[in-house]
Design an enzyme around this catalytic site. Structure first.
Site, PDB file in Angstrom:
ATOM      1  CB  CYS A  23      -0.935  -0.006   1.201  1.00 17.12           C
ATOM      2  SG  CYS A  23      -2.295  -1.184   1.018  1.00 17.12           S
ATOM      3  CE  LYS A  26      -4.489   2.485  -0.335  1.00 20.74           C
ATOM      4  NZ  LYS A  26      -5.386   2.848   0.788  1.00 20.74           N
ATOM      5  CG  ASP A  56     -16.574   3.995   4.268  1.00 22.38           C
ATOM      6  OD1 ASP A  56     -15.799   3.194   4.833  1.00 22.38           O
ATOM      7  OD2 ASP A  56     -17.601   4.441   4.812  1.00 22.38           O
ATOM      8  CG  ASP A  74      -6.140  -2.606  -2.113  1.00 22.69           C
ATOM      9  OD1 ASP A  74      -5.042  -2.360  -2.640  1.00 22.69           O
ATOM     10  OD2 ASP A  74      -6.570  -1.992  -1.128  1.00 22.69           O
ATOM     11  CG  ASP A  97     -10.688  -2.283   1.432  1.00 30.65           C
ATOM     12  OD1 ASP A  97     -10.186  -1.823   2.472  1.00 30.65           O
ATOM     13  OD2 ASP A  97     -10.237  -2.053   0.300  1.00 30.65           O
ATOM     14  CG  HIS A 146      -8.127  -8.738 -17.133  1.00 27.76           C
ATOM     15  ND1 HIS A 146      -8.527  -9.286 -18.335  1.00 27.76           N
ATOM     16  CD2 HIS A 146      -7.360  -7.665 -17.456  1.00 27.76           C
ATOM     17  CE1 HIS A 146      -8.032  -8.577 -19.330  1.00 27.76           C
ATOM     18  NE2 HIS A 146      -7.312  -7.585 -18.829  1.00 27.76           N
ATOM     19  CG  ASP A 233      -8.949  -1.529   5.809  1.00 34.88           C
ATOM     20  OD1 ASP A 233      -9.412  -0.459   5.364  1.00 34.88           O
ATOM     21  OD2 ASP A 233      -8.559  -2.456   5.068  1.00 34.88           O
TER      22      ASP A 233
END
Length: 356
Positions: A23, A26, A56, A74, A97, A146, A233
């Site tokens: 993360c 990001k 959210d 994610d 999530d 995918h 989270d």
């Protein structure tokens, strides 16, 4: 560096192929806000219970009086070099999530982008197998997905779940007087930075993997507790960023008791050595103006406050009388370091205040 943590010599380290891992890759909060600023005008059906309004964790769409569909996705570049562990972490992070909204996962779709001329099919297969193993722990299938040929390795999931419409837990429903409880220790970004620079020992690696692959299965149980008002989270925007989202959404002030915040083993010492991610600085640049820090708060502590988490813990805002039940739920489900880390107050000069 433990030899067991390095990939075969014939292939590059996974983390060497990514400009930012987990993360921590990001897009910075301020940049993301600019990108999304024109999307809020799109039509919103009445069945959409949660959209992009308060940043959210997932979208929630009401199906009927008993069921709402949670939809989220994610994916990211490698945070570790072991392909199986990378897949596990990415899958646990994506499913988080759903849990953060108070829901239960029902299925996932795989998202796979790999440099097929750089990584072996065996390595790519191990990444996918790691993700499948975590979905197996969650009791759900990977029902499709995918794949693309990509310059950097990318793996993640589209995750779908179900929740009762009355039990949806937004990140914007905290109330003044609530207690803040954090389900997992922080410091993942620091440990990942140390790993990339080959300065993380085997014990540190084990602690990071144990935390990032632990599914946030407490979410649905916490959502059934009457005194739980809000939940999110903690991921790439760090404890500070996600606490800010909670505070801004509810128009309150989140006050963090910094000494009470649990840290992963060695995180503070490694941060003091400068082993922090670039995302930590970007996070502070994006939202630091909205945080009141105590006098003498060091650069090391600030780096931890803004440290991007991957598959981090649930942050819960609950009524004081529900605190014991919340902590007991966490403990029963294996979150032994869950802790009260602060409280919610009526809105003040800053939406986030940190006490030393």
């Amino acid at each position: 560096m433990n030899a067991l943590l390095t990939p075969p010599a014939a292939e590059p380290r996974l983390t060497s192929l990514s400009h930012g891992g987990g993360c921590g890759c990001k897009i910075a909060p301020g940049v993301l806000s600019d990108i999304l600023k024109n999307t809020a005008a799109l039509p919103v059906p009445p069945q959409l219970l949660v959209g992009i309004e308060t940043a959210d964790d997932a979208a929630v769409y009401r199906l009927n009086d008993e069921q709402a569909l949670i939809a989220t996705t994610d994916f990211f570049m490698p945070i570790v070099d072991d392909p199986f562990d990378f897949g596990r972490i990415a899958a646990a992070n994506a499913l988080s999530d759903v849990y953060a909204m108070g829901g239960t996962p029902i299925l996932a779709l795989g998202l796979v982008g790999m440099p097929i001329n750089v990584l072996s099919l065996e390595t790519i297969g191990r990444i996918v197998a790691g993700g499948a193993s975590v979905c197996g722990e969650a009791g759900i299938p990977i029902a499709g997905g995918h794949t693309i040929d990509s310059v950097e390795p990318i793996y993640g999931l589209v995750a779908l779940g179900l929740v009762h419409p009355a039990r949806v837990k937004k990140n914007s429903a905290a109330r003044a007087g609530d207690v803040l409880v954090l389900g997992k220790p922080i410091g993942v970004g620091v440990l990942s930075a140390a790993l990339k620079k080959e300065r993380l020992d085997a014990d540190g690696y084990a602690a990071m993997i144990a935390s990032t692959t632990q599914l946030n299965t407490a979410g649905p149980e916490l959502a059934r507790i009457d005194g739980v008002h809000a939940m999110t989270d903690v991921t790439g925007f760090a404890l500070a960023g996600h606490a800010l989202e909670l505070a801004r959404g509810a128009g309150v002030t989140a006050r963090i008791d910094w000494p009470a915040v649990p840290l992963l083993p060695g995180a503070r010492a490694l941060a003091a050595q400068g082993l922090v991610t670039g995302a930590s600085g970007r996070n502070w640049a994006a939202y630091g103006r909205d945080i009141a820090l105590p006098a003498g708060f060091s650069d090391t502590e600030r780096a931890l406050l803004t440290d991007p988490q991957t598959s981090g813990g649930l942050l819960v805002a609950c009524a004081p009388e529900a605190t014991d039940e919340v902590l007991a739920s966490f403990a029963r489900l294996g979150f032994g370091r869950a802790a009260v880390i602060g409280r919610v107050e009526a809105g003040g000069p800053a939406p986030l205040v940190v006490d030393a």
